[in-house]
Structure formats: structure tokens, C-alpha cells
Enzyme design. Structure first.
Site, PDB file in Angstrom:
ATOM      1  N   CYS A 137      -1.768  -7.545   3.555  1.00  0.00           N
ATOM      2  CA  CYS A 137      -2.049  -8.565   2.352  1.00  0.00           C
ATOM      3  C   CYS A 137      -1.492  -8.750   1.266  1.00  0.00           C
ATOM      4  CB  CYS A 137      -3.220  -7.514   1.492  1.00  0.00           C
ATOM      5  SG  CYS A 137      -4.558  -8.856   0.474  1.00  0.00           S
ATOM      6  N   ALA A 138      -1.599  -8.056   0.381  1.00  0.00           N
ATOM      7  CA  ALA A 138      -0.574  -8.349  -1.119  1.00  0.00           C
ATOM      8  C   ALA A 138       0.930  -7.057  -0.640  1.00  0.00           C
ATOM      9  CB  ALA A 138      -0.643  -7.851  -2.535  1.00  0.00           C
TER      10      ALA A 138
END
Length: 216
Positions: A137-138
Site C-alpha cells: 500500500c503506502a
């Protein structure tokens, strides 16, 4: 504390204990030294689906998984408000060696993981050993890229402009493995991500076994 919040915390704590017992029983049936040690760091604002997919799948594989908080307390409020009680504080396990360190995403959780000095030392030690290091994800952009840990490597991340711009060159694919670094895109790819980590630690047969059991 609302009754529903307390119930969720108690349920998660009970489930974590049960999963840990399952992992220990699985390890007992394997050859000595076969059990792998996995660290899953979390913070306030970490993504709960990614955290649970990584933890649950690797426990099913037989790993000893430690969920560790970078906060001052073991209880973290995740990105959607779910409260998860970690096994330990990151500072308590900073001197340990790990077969895998897997970073969930979520915001601002990824930033809080990035800013932890204790976790920074763990990540740099893991990278220096060329031991498996993973992020979803991030976290590939916010953590690994910002620390120079994926420079020159293929990687992916959540397809939001700030993360794509930070990463610089985002590869196609739900899961991208380049050497000892593995990255993935987000909540919807986190189960495939976790199974790829099982493949790295325990081999393709174990990954296929879990894939069939979990109906993936």
C-alpha cells in the site's frame, strides 16, 4: 470505552492467542529450526485488512508472528477505527533477528512507522542482511523509498498520485518481488501478497496448500 470497542479488542486478543497456539503446534510437527520468525510492525493509522492478512496467512503457514507497535502503548487504533492489541512494542524487539519484516500500509500509519527510530534500525539491519523485507500500500513509497531501501529495484504501491510520484517508477502487478524486497498495492492485493511471502519462507508447495485451503 464503548462496549462494542471492548468486545472487538477482546475478540482480537483471543483470536491472536489462538493463532499463536496454532503456529506453535504447527512448528512442533516440523523439523527443528524450521519455524520462521516474522515481525509485523503497526502504528495508529495502519491498515487493518493488510495487517490481518499478513498475520493470519503467515501463522497458518507455521510462522511465529510478532505484531509490534511503534506507539507508546501496544493498543493501536487502525485506519478505519478498529483497535488491535499488539504482542509487544517495537522497542522491546529491536535487538531480535527476523526471517521477514512485513510492513502494512494505511495512512497516517505508514508515516508513523517511517518516523520510528527503533523500526528504522530494524529495517536497515534487515536490508543489510539481505533478509526478506516486504511492504504494501503506502509503505513502499512512504517508508522504503524514503529510506533508500528500494532504490534501483522494481516495486509497486497503492496507485494514488502522492505515492506513485514518491516511488517514481511503479511496476505493474499485484505483487512485485525484486531480490529480498517484496511490494504490493493495497488491501485487495494483501492476501496474494501474504501468500507470496509464504512462498518465500516455506516454498511453493506450502503456498499452494494454503491457497487451496483459503479458496484463493
Amino acid at each position: 470505552m464503548r462496549p462494542t470497542t471492548l468486545a472487538v479488542m477482546l475478540t482480537l486478543a483471543t483470536r491472536s492467542s489462538a493463532l499463536r497456539s496454532m503456529a506453535l503446534r504447527a512448528a512442533a510437527t516440523t523439523s527443528a529450526g524450521a519455524q520462521k520468525r516474522v515481525l509485523v510492525p503497526i502504528a495508529d493509522g495502519s491498515e487493518e485488512i493488510e495487517t490481518s492478512c499478513i498475520t493470519d496467512t503467515l501463522v497458518r503457514a507455521g510462522a511465529e508472528v510478532t505484531v509490534a507497535s511503534v506507539e507508546a502503548t501496544t493498543t493501536c487504533t487502525m485506519s478505519r477505527g478498529l483497535k488491535i492489541v499488539a504482542d509487544a512494542l517495537v522497542t522491546d524487539v529491536s535487538g531480535d533477528d527476523w526471517d521477514l519484516v512485513a510492513l502494512p500500509g494505511g495512512m497516517p500509519g505508514a508515516e508513523r512507522l517511517r518516523d520510528s527510530d527503533a523500526l528504522d534500525a530494524i529495517l536497515r539491519k534487515q536490508d543489510a542482511r539481505r533478509a526478506p523485507l516486504a511492504a504494501v500500500c503506502a509503505s513502499p513509497a512512504v517508508i522504503l523509498k524514503s529510506k533508500g531501501l528500494i532504490d534501483g529495484r522494481q516495486a509497486t504501491c497503492y496507485p494514488a498520485p502522492p505515492f506513485v510520484e514518491a516511488l517514481g517508477d511503479v511496476c505493474d502487478g499485484a505483487v512485485v518481488r525484486d531480490g529480498h524486497i517484496t511490494t504490493s498495492r493495497g488491501p485487495g492485493t494483501s492476501l496474494k501478497f501474504a501468500l507470496d511471502l509464504v512462498d518465500q519462507l516455506y516454498g511453493p508447495e506450502k503456498a499452494e496448500e494454503l491457497r487451496a485451503q483459503m479458496l484463493v
